[in-house]
Scaffold this motif. Structure first.
Motif, PDB file in Angstrom:
ATOM      1  N   UNK A  17       0.717  -1.120   0.046  1.00 44.24           N
ATOM      2  CA  UNK A  17       0.011  -0.121   0.122  1.00 44.24           C
ATOM      3  C   UNK A  17       0.818   1.218  -0.006  1.00 44.24           C
ATOM      4  N   UNK A  18       0.602   2.113  -1.041  1.00 45.78           N
ATOM      5  CA  UNK A  18       1.542   3.501  -1.003  1.00 45.78           C
ATOM      6  C   UNK A  18       0.662   4.309   0.079  1.00 45.78           C
ATOM      7  N   UNK A  19       1.431   5.209   0.523  1.00 45.40           N
ATOM      8  CA  UNK A  19       1.045   6.547   1.290  1.00 45.40           C
ATOM      9  C   UNK A  19       1.628   7.581   0.501  1.00 45.40           C
ATOM     10  N   UNK A  20       0.515   8.587   0.665  1.00 46.95           N
ATOM     11  CA  UNK A  20       0.872  10.090   0.300  1.00 46.95           C
ATOM     12  C   UNK A  20       0.203  11.014   1.080  1.00 46.95           C
ATOM     13  N   UNK A  21       0.737  12.143   1.668  1.00 52.00           N
ATOM     14  CA  UNK A  21       0.278  12.897   2.399  1.00 52.00           C
ATOM     15  C   UNK A  21       0.464  14.239   1.575  1.00 52.00           C
ATOM     16  N   UNK A  22      -0.632  15.272   1.660  1.00 56.78           N
ATOM     17  CA  UNK A  22      -0.556  16.636   0.972  1.00 56.78           C
ATOM     18  C   UNK A  22      -1.335  17.607   1.623  1.00 56.78           C
ATOM     19  N   UNK A  23      -0.891  18.667   1.482  1.00 57.42           N
ATOM     20  CA  UNK A  23      -1.623  19.932   2.109  1.00 57.42           C
ATOM     21  C   UNK A  23      -2.252  20.757   1.267  1.00 57.42           C
TER      22      UNK A  23
END
Length: 406
Positions: free
Chosen positions: A359-365
């Protein structure tokens, strides 16, 4: 010639072409907010650039900013044994270091498991500076037979660290950007000769410069070096030179035979990204490679993490893709964990989440707050949205989306 009047077609406005004024207003409002966010970020960048121009500038990071930063996960080339960074590989002369280097280079360039340890397949650059191509040909054929690979590259001569080695590596990396391992055999061959100062400072500097190269290209670098004759209780105290060599490295491997004529050896491993290990090896007298016998210290495995397992089940059952906030994810998981704690734990364990669960994880604002994307690579899903395609500028501007709806 007859003049014809050009008239615009009359489009009737019906139910199927009507657009709600609220939709237009919402789109314009969102667009204005995004432009304000962009303007604010640019002003912050300008202030930061002016600060950096001040001679007294000191770059610092607050703990809150550190916790709010998503770093690329540390990736292993050989699970539990070799990670990206700079490592010394030491041993006495003619103990079999070069054969071990050939073995590691071949296994990583072909993706073949090493001693049942999982290997990540990447191109390899091997500076075999104490060999020639004829000897390499004979050695590799004896060790691995006629099965060649286009991802293992050899160089038998190069410039020194102070004489242009960095430019040579840069040129190679431009041609082979997926390279994961660089082997320098040996350190002496890339170090300046003639009156060199072999002090702690000099030793530290030479390895630090090689480590900077490894870090800049995100590769693992093995630097082969000799041990001294004087015995020591700790094998790593026998490194020829000062403690500055090991101090600047991310870790070290030490190959030591029980006796000079023996085929039994011990491989000791220390590092920042793995626990200390000791592996017993036996030399294959026919193929000249090193075979695994036993590990005195078993490969440490992280215990199962209930949170990561629950996230894996949630993503898999929801179409292999999910977008939302940390608060929404806590609610979906039925967890009483605070959203900021969940977000931080995901950021720290993103590498494990990908390695163990795919599972890939990506956070953005965005102007609406911090967003999280979780997804599995499938035929229909490669990422949840277009966040990865958005520009990033020194962590100051993150994932700014400007949308105008007409």
């Amino acid at each position: 010639m007859e003049n014809k009047k050009m008239t615009a077609p009359v489009v009737s406005v019906g139910a199927d072409t009507e657009q709600s004024p609220n939709v237009c207003n919402d789109s314009i409002t969102d667009s204005a907010e995004n432009f304000k966010d962009l303007e604010k970020s640019l002003r912050e960048m300008q202030r930061e650039m002016l600060r950096q121009m001040d001679p007294s500038y000191l770059k610092t990071v607050s703990l809150s900013a550190l916790y709010d930063t998503d770093f690329e996960p540390t990736e292993a080339l050989i699970d539990g044994l070799l990670y990206r960074g700079a490592y010394l590989f030491i041993g006495s002369p003619k103990v079999g270091k070069s054969f071990m280097m050939a073995q590691l280079a071949y296994h990583i360039s072909t993706g073949t498991p090493l001693w049942n340890y999982k290997v990540k397949k990447t191109p390899v650059l091997y500076f075999a500076l104490e060999d020639n191509y004829q000897r390499l040909q004979r050695r590799l054929f004896q060790m691995f037979g006629a099965d060649g690979t286009d991802d293992l590259y050899f160089a038998t001569e190069c410039k020194t660290v102070n004489g242009g080695l960095d430019e040579q590596i840069k040129g190679f990396m431009c041609e082979h950007p997926d390279t994961g391992l660089i082997i320098i055999d040996t350190l002496k061959r890339v170090r300046e000769t003639g009156g060199a100062d072999y002090s702690y400072s000099s030793d530290y500097d030479i390895v630090a410069r090689l480590k900077a190269l490894a870090d800049s290209y995100k590769v693992a670098m093995l630097i082969v070096h000799h041990t001294r004759k004087e015995k020591a209780e700790d094998i790593f105290d026998m490194i020829s030179g000062t403690n500055g060599l090991l101090g600047a490295a991310d870790g070290a491997f030490a190959l030591k035979k029980e006796k000079r004529t023996s085929n039994n050896a011990t491989l000791d491993i220390v590092g920042r990204d793995q626990p200390d290990m000791k592996i017993k090896l036996v030399r294959d007298t026919k193929r000249l490679g090193w075979n695994f016998e036993e590990a005195e210290t078993e490969l440490w495995e992280e215990p199962p993490d209930p949170l990561l397992e629950k996230i894996s089940e949630f993503v898999s059952s929801g179409g292999n893709c999910w977008n939302g906030t940390a608060s929404e994810l806590c609610e979906k998981l039925g967890s009483d964990m605070k959203p900021n704690v969940l977000s931080l734990k995901l950021s720290i364990n993103s590498g494990r989440l990908l390695r163990d669960n795919g599972i890939h994880y990506k956070a953005s604002r965005t102007h609406g707050g911090r967003k999280i994307s979780l997804w599995k690579d499938t035929d229909s899903v490669t990422m949840c949205d277009d966040r990865d395609k958005l520009s990033e500028n020194d962590d100051e501007v993150e994932n700014i989306v400007t949308t105008v709806t007409v």
